[in-house]
Design a protein around this motif. Sequence first.
Motif, PDB file in Angstrom:
ATOM      1  N   PHE A  70       8.602 -24.468  13.530  1.00 51.40           N
ATOM      2  CA  PHE A  70       8.733 -25.076  12.207  1.00 51.40           C
ATOM      3  C   PHE A  70       7.385 -25.231  11.510  1.00 51.40           C
ATOM      4  O   PHE A  70       7.053 -24.468  10.597  1.00 51.40           O
ATOM      5  N   ASP A  71       6.572 -26.196  11.970  1.00 52.87           N
ATOM      6  CA  ASP A  71       5.281 -26.446  11.321  1.00 52.87           C
ATOM      7  C   ASP A  71       4.345 -25.253  11.457  1.00 52.87           C
ATOM      8  O   ASP A  71       4.128 -24.735  12.554  1.00 52.87           O
TER       9      ASP A  71
ATOM     10  N   SER B 142       4.071 -24.422   5.492  1.00 55.69           N
ATOM     11  CA  SER B 142       2.616 -24.476   5.586  1.00 55.69           C
ATOM     12  C   SER B 142       2.207 -25.887   5.978  1.00 55.69           C
ATOM     13  O   SER B 142       2.669 -26.873   5.397  1.00 55.69           O
ATOM     14  N   GLY B 143       1.328 -25.998   6.956  1.00 55.23           N
ATOM     15  CA  GLY B 143       0.849 -27.313   7.361  1.00 55.23           C
ATOM     16  C   GLY B 143       1.815 -28.017   8.282  1.00 55.23           C
ATOM     17  O   GLY B 143       2.693 -27.398   8.904  1.00 55.23           O
ATOM     18  N   TYR B 144       1.675 -29.332   8.374  1.00 52.81           N
ATOM     19  CA  TYR B 144       2.439 -30.122   9.327  1.00 52.81           C
ATOM     20  C   TYR B 144       3.311 -31.156   8.614  1.00 52.81           C
ATOM     21  O   TYR B 144       2.829 -31.927   7.786  1.00 52.81           O
ATOM     22  N   SER B 145       4.567 -31.181   8.951  1.00 48.57           N
ATOM     23  CA  SER B 145       5.491 -32.147   8.354  1.00 48.57           C
ATOM     24  C   SER B 145       5.139 -33.569   8.764  1.00 48.57           C
ATOM     25  O   SER B 145       5.374 -34.518   8.003  1.00 48.57           O
TER      26      SER B 145
ATOM     27  N   SER C 280       8.956 -28.896  18.155  1.00 46.62           N
ATOM     28  CA  SER C 280       8.650 -30.196  18.735  1.00 46.62           C
ATOM     29  C   SER C 280       8.732 -31.313  17.705  1.00 46.62           C
ATOM     30  O   SER C 280       8.631 -32.488  18.040  1.00 46.62           O
ATOM     31  N   ALA C 281       8.900 -30.978  16.450  1.00 47.12           N
ATOM     32  CA  ALA C 281       9.120 -31.984  15.409  1.00 47.12           C
ATOM     33  C   ALA C 281      10.513 -32.590  15.595  1.00 47.12           C
ATOM     34  O   ALA C 281      11.299 -32.147  16.430  1.00 47.12           O
TER      35      ALA C 281
END
Length: 526
Positions: A26-27, A32-35, A129-130
């Motif tokens: 996902f991230d 783009s980037g991290y949620s 892993s989110a």
Amino acid sequence: MPRPQPHLDEVLASEPGSHIAALFDFDGTIISGYSATAMLREKFQRREMSVEEIAETAQVVAQHSLGQLGFSGLMSAAAKFMKGVEEESFVEFGEELYKKHIARKIYPETRAIIEAHQAKGHRVAIISSATIYQIEPTARDLGITDIKCSAYEIEDGVFTGDIIRPLCFGDGKVLAAEELATEYGLDLDQSFFYSDSDDDIELLERVGKPRPLNPNMKLKGIADERNWPVQRFASRGTPSWIDYTRTIYATGSLVGAFAAGLPIWALTRSQREAANFSIGLFGDFATAITGVELEVEDEKHLWSSRPCVFIFNHQSKADVMILAKLIRRDMGGVGKKEIKDIPILGKLMEWGGTVFVDRADGKSAIKAMEPLVDAIREEGKSICISPEGTRTLTPKLAPFKKGAFHLAMQAGVPIVPIVIHNATDVAPKNEFVMRPATVRVTVLPPVDTSKWSARTMNVHVRDVRNMFLRTLGQAEESAEEAVAAEAPPPAAKAAKPAPKKAATKKPPAKKKPPAKKPAAGKGRAD
């Protein structure tokens, strides 16, 4: 020149079938980037974090970044902050987070790869892993129903402050993929896994087709050693100074274009000719300076039935310059009344033929549209309107309002649909910067409105909207769905929040950990 897209080309040429999986991190891969970063920023802006929580969060993140705390420890620390919080409130928070931050971070290139896999009949899933609250709204937008992710423990709808093991990290992602394989009969040796991080090396090694997307340095080195094909995207993430410069010049060119038309107005006394010159100049300059190229299908329909009502699907602020370049002359438009109060811009748009309406006041909006009927009948102008009413978060088509259709019927002119496929590639909603892109546009044949009536309006709106949906490759709206959309919600349900995690595979709460545990890992969360 088209940009190279090796991953997409590979999917388009691949074997079809539901036995093949397309698994996505996902991230950094889908977005783009991290949620998690967006989540912390939003909570901080809402002042929902105490000084102690901010300090402890900073300490935990620093320890994780330095390799002093594994992912399990990071998640455990995060879970403690959740203790006693109702899960439903976090579902709502996830939906708000998606609208304000996450939707505009989705890579259009990854969206295209996902859609290609779906067209091939592959089983598409997210393994991350989110948490489900960070992922589910995006998965729903992308049409992905299978999600394997990390989870917090829940009892009676409230977070307990603990996590569910095994977490979906490292070997835990391999376990998740194997669960999907067992459930759906997947052949992982023929399947794809897309990731940006070496944290996912276990699953990258497990599948037959590891495909790094936007890889970090360590994964890039591994990919080079093993000849894994790599692709990077620049359509999202931190803009360059060139992108900012292009955007500022393109936005300011509206003022310059209308200033360039003033001598024509002064010498000819024709406001219409001056406006036509300015509109065409703005469209040409703004698209050129931003690097936006148009691929237009059936451009002839732009000119075959004028005057008319042009309707378009509204995806981006770039739509304004795209439409100016396409329509060029003898056009008017409709804008929300708030724009009229913007210094200079409001006056310029009004001078160019825009009518401003109060969307919250239906009767006022109808009355304000009356000059548009006169502009069509008496001046031969064509009017450009978005029946969605506002920009959409994603390329998914929103419901249509009826104003444009009533206008065309009252003026006795056809409707010409302009289908914009991917203006979000240039600038998604809530994004200031515009980036270079090739935007596909399809101009559909004129729709005759001479036999329309108010009684049959719902049918006509549905039929025209389905023309857009077919062209965009989205599911058409049935007559039953159209009727349901028209019906007001029951009073008891009117104040309820968004539905909770529809069509999502959520890890069950209070699940005992299996005997086999994933190896502890270091690295960032995803």
